[in-house]
Design a protein around this motif. Structure first.
Motif, short mmCIF file in Angstrom:
data_model
loop_
_atom_site.label_atom_id
_atom_site.label_comp_id
_atom_site.label_asym_id
_atom_site.label_seq_id
_atom_site.Cartn_x
_atom_site.Cartn_y
_atom_site.Cartn_z
N GLN A 1 18.89 -4.14 96.27
CA GLN A 1 17.80 -4.80 95.55
C GLN A 1 17.42 -4.00 94.31
O GLN A 1 17.18 -4.56 93.24
N GLN B 1 21.65 6.95 101.14
CA GLN B 1 22.31 6.08 100.19
C GLN B 1 22.18 6.60 98.75
O GLN B 1 23.06 6.38 97.93
N SER C 1 20.06 0.37 106.36
CA SER C 1 19.52 1.71 106.12
C SER C 1 18.32 1.97 107.02
O SER C 1 18.17 3.08 107.56
N LEU C 2 17.46 0.99 107.19
CA LEU C 2 16.27 1.19 108.03
C LEU C 2 16.67 1.51 109.47
O LEU C 2 16.04 2.33 110.13
N SER D 1 22.77 -7.23 101.70
CA SER D 1 21.84 -6.29 101.09
C SER D 1 20.42 -6.64 101.55
O SER D 1 20.02 -7.80 101.52
N GLY D 2 19.69 -5.64 102.04
CA GLY D 2 18.34 -5.90 102.53
C GLY D 2 18.29 -6.36 103.98
O GLY D 2 17.25 -6.76 104.47
N ASP E 1 25.26 6.70 104.98
CA ASP E 1 24.83 5.46 104.35
C ASP E 1 25.52 5.32 103.00
O ASP E 1 25.15 6.00 102.04
N SER F 1 15.59 -2.25 99.10
CA SER F 1 16.85 -1.69 99.59
C SER F 1 17.69 -1.25 98.39
O SER F 1 17.37 -1.58 97.24
#
Ligand SMILES: Nc1ncnc2c1ncn2[C@@H]1O[C@H](COP(=O)(O)OP(=O)(O)OP(=O)(O)O)[C@@H](O)[C@H]1O
Ligand SMILES: Nc1ncnc2c1ncn2[C@@H]1O[C@H](COP(=O)(O)OP(=O)(O)OP(=O)(O)O)[C@@H](O)[C@H]1O
Ligand SMILES: [Mg+2]
Ligand SMILES: [Mg+2]
Lengths: 281, 239
Positions: free
Chosen positions: B139, A97, A48-49, A43-44, A180, B136
């Protein structure tokens, strides 16, 4: 066969509190054919980016740099905003998402699907567009499509919102779809049915699919190839059916964290994230 | 801790939940699984007082939710919503959003506790000045969990708490939830599409389809395959 998408050395950064920049995506290189490419990872980690950069929908304050970014031979680096917009409206699609967030909150979903249909086919009559929209809701296994046609986005369940988004993208039959977490809110039986629609677009129409997901079992069964991301980078790329043989310690760690229906009730193993996984910037 | 009986919930003439009931003992963890659109979130939202048009009875910690003032109820039961983007306010930094309910309820040291909660969910205090759109998906989900824990409720309603998280963070959050349940004697209702998560987290579960319960199972029944209904069997087979 030439690649549908080629990305070389993509970087995305955001300003931090100290006035410098933090890299969120740090040198991603990938190519996609007319296939199903899964992206999994922390996650992070920038999944997605990466998708948003390819589509051209990063926030304006994001700092982006890339050596090469091509879609079906079109250089996206030098493409005008106008061209990119028209690609987004037609040949490239993304399921975000947060599906409900990308729907218009004050318009019924039926109207929104009809609108999407009419953008693709300006000559279709109102009645036919409506019929087609109802057909889409049925295709994504929504119960009572007539009723749901008239609902607003906030009146949909989580999984219904995801299915509406999938339906809206599928009618446009894009050449590239970035999905996503498109099925995270679907029960397994409905999910299987909805995924077969995406699969058909890939096999029948030659669409390229980037499938971002946290579900390792699903990705290994559904996709052709899987990319594993960690801290803004790709740490492993592997044939989907061989995901269980992955070698990178992060990927191995992920596989060991999965609870099983008949597994132990002791605390789940967690990752000891090793600084070396993040690699050099 | 939670008792629901003969619950019907209606939206413009259509029942989203029909004659549904279950009860959850103090300290127990109860799972809700089933078809997308079958009414799982609606049940939780109704417990939280977010739906107007319902009948039947709902009691939380012995208190009729119709009669209890919202503020009192908020100290006993909190919910983590399925869609963390819409449950977080876009214009406030997340630290403020976690601290806000503590301030309203006069809890001491809300700033320090906010920082602690952010550490607890694995983000760290430095995240408190970020806006939701700067996070995100996973998060944001963790922020929603921190906020629900802020008032130290006895009952947590968790709607797909880990479906937006990668499996390593999922493992950490599930371990954290289990630890909190033991240490603080919390009670959980967990909605999830992942039967492995439900089997790991819940002693009992109810399967729903088309606005109604299909069956209620113990963890042992789920694990040993002692299942009566075809729909449940199909869910497990496809998992
Ligand atoms: N607008 C923004 N401003 C600042 N930081 C951002 C912004 N958008 C994303 N980030 C940061 O960039 C990193 C990558 O975000 P991204 O959304 O790509 O993650 P992800 O891999 O999709 O994660 P998840 O699985 O949780 O959705 C995260 O650390 C996030 O906090
Ligand atoms: N505010 C509302 N107005 C009208 N209908 C609603 C509203 N909220 C929910 N519904 C309807 O109630 C039904 C049940 O929705 P709910 O969100 O409870 O499903 P769910 O079981 O949580 O599904 P999912 O797993 O997809 O999240 C759906 O048909 C939905 O359209
Ligand atoms: Mg994401
Ligand atoms: Mg729901």
């Amino acid at each position: 066969m030439s690649a549908l998408v080629e990305i070389e050395n993509l970087r995305v950064a955001f300003r931090n509190d100290e006035g410098g920049y933090n890299d969120a995506v740090r040198g991603v290189t990938l190519s996609l054919g007319r296939e199903k490419l899964g992206i999994v990872g922390e996650s992070g980690s920038g999944k997605s980016l990466t998708g948003r950069a390819l589509l051209g929908v990063l926030p304006p304050y994001a700092r982006i740099s890339v050596d090469k970014m091509q879609f079906d031979g079109i250089d996206l680096k030098s493409a005008t905003p106008k061209l990119r917009r028209s690609l987004r409206g037609g040949r490239m699609g993304m399921i975000l998402q947060d599906p409900k967030f990308s729907l218009n909150p004050v318009m019924t979903i039926g109207k929104q699907i009809v609108e999407a249909i009419r953008i693709g086919d300006r000559r279709i009559s109102g009645g036919d567009a409506r019929k087609k929209a109802l057909g889409i809701l049925e295709a994504v296994h929504i119960r009572e499509p007539e009723r749901v046609f008239n609902l607003y986005p906030h009146e949909l369940s989580g999984g219904m919102g995801q299915r509406v988004m999938i339906g809206m993208m599928v009618v446009r039959e894009p050449d590239l779809l970035i999905a996503d977490e498109p099925t995270s809110a679907l029960d397994v039986t409905v999910r299987t049915q909805v995924l077969s629609i995406l699969d058909e677009l890939v096999t029948r129409r030659g669409m390229g699919l980037i499938f971002i997901s946290h579900d390792l079992n699903l990705v290994s069964k559904f996709c052709d190839r899987v990319i594993v991301m960690y801290a803004g980078r790709i740490v492993e790329s592997i044939e989907a059916s061989r995901l269980s043989e992955a070698t990178h310690p992060y990927t191995r760690g992920l596989l060991s964290c999965l609870p099983q229906i008949d597994g132990s009730l002791e605390p789940l193993p967690v990752l000891n994230r090793d600084a070396s996984w993040a690699g050099a910037a | 801790m939670l008792s629901i009986q003969h619950l019907n919930v209606e939206f413009s003439g259509k029942l989203a939940v029909r004659d549904t009931g279950f009860s959850v003992q103090p300290g127990e963890s109860f799972g809700l699984v089933g078809e997308s659109g079958s009414g799982k979130s609606t049940i939780l939202r109704t417990v939280m007082g977010l739906n107007a048009n319902w009948n039947g009875s709902i009691t939380v910690d012995g208190v009729d939710v119709r009669k209890a003032p919202r503020k009192q109820l908020a100290k006993v039961v909190q919910m983590v919503f399925q869609d963390p983007y819409s449950s977080l306010h876009p214009r406030y930094v997340i630290g403020q959003q976690i601290a806000e309910p503590m301030k309203i309820n006069g809890i001491a040291n809300p700033e320090r506790r906010t920082a602690e909660l952010l550490e607890l969910i694995g983000l760290g205090a430095r995240f408190q000045f970020r806006f939701p759109h700067e996070l995100s998906g996973g998060q944001r989900q963790r922020v929603a969990i921190a906020r629900a824990l802020a008032l130290s409720p006895k009952l947590l309603l968790l709607d797909e708490p880990t479906s937006a998280l990668d499996v390593s963070i999922q493992a950490e959050i599930l371990n954290l939830l289990n630890r909190l349940r033991k240490e603080l004697g919390l009670t959980f209702v967990i909605v999830s599409h992942d039967l492995a998560v439900i089997s790991y987290m819940c002693e009992r579960l109810m399967v729903m389809r088309n606005a109604q319960p299909v069956e209620t199972l113990t963890r042992e029944q789920l694990r040993s395959g002692a299942i009566a209904e075809d729909y449940t069997k199909a869910l497990i087979a496809a998992a």
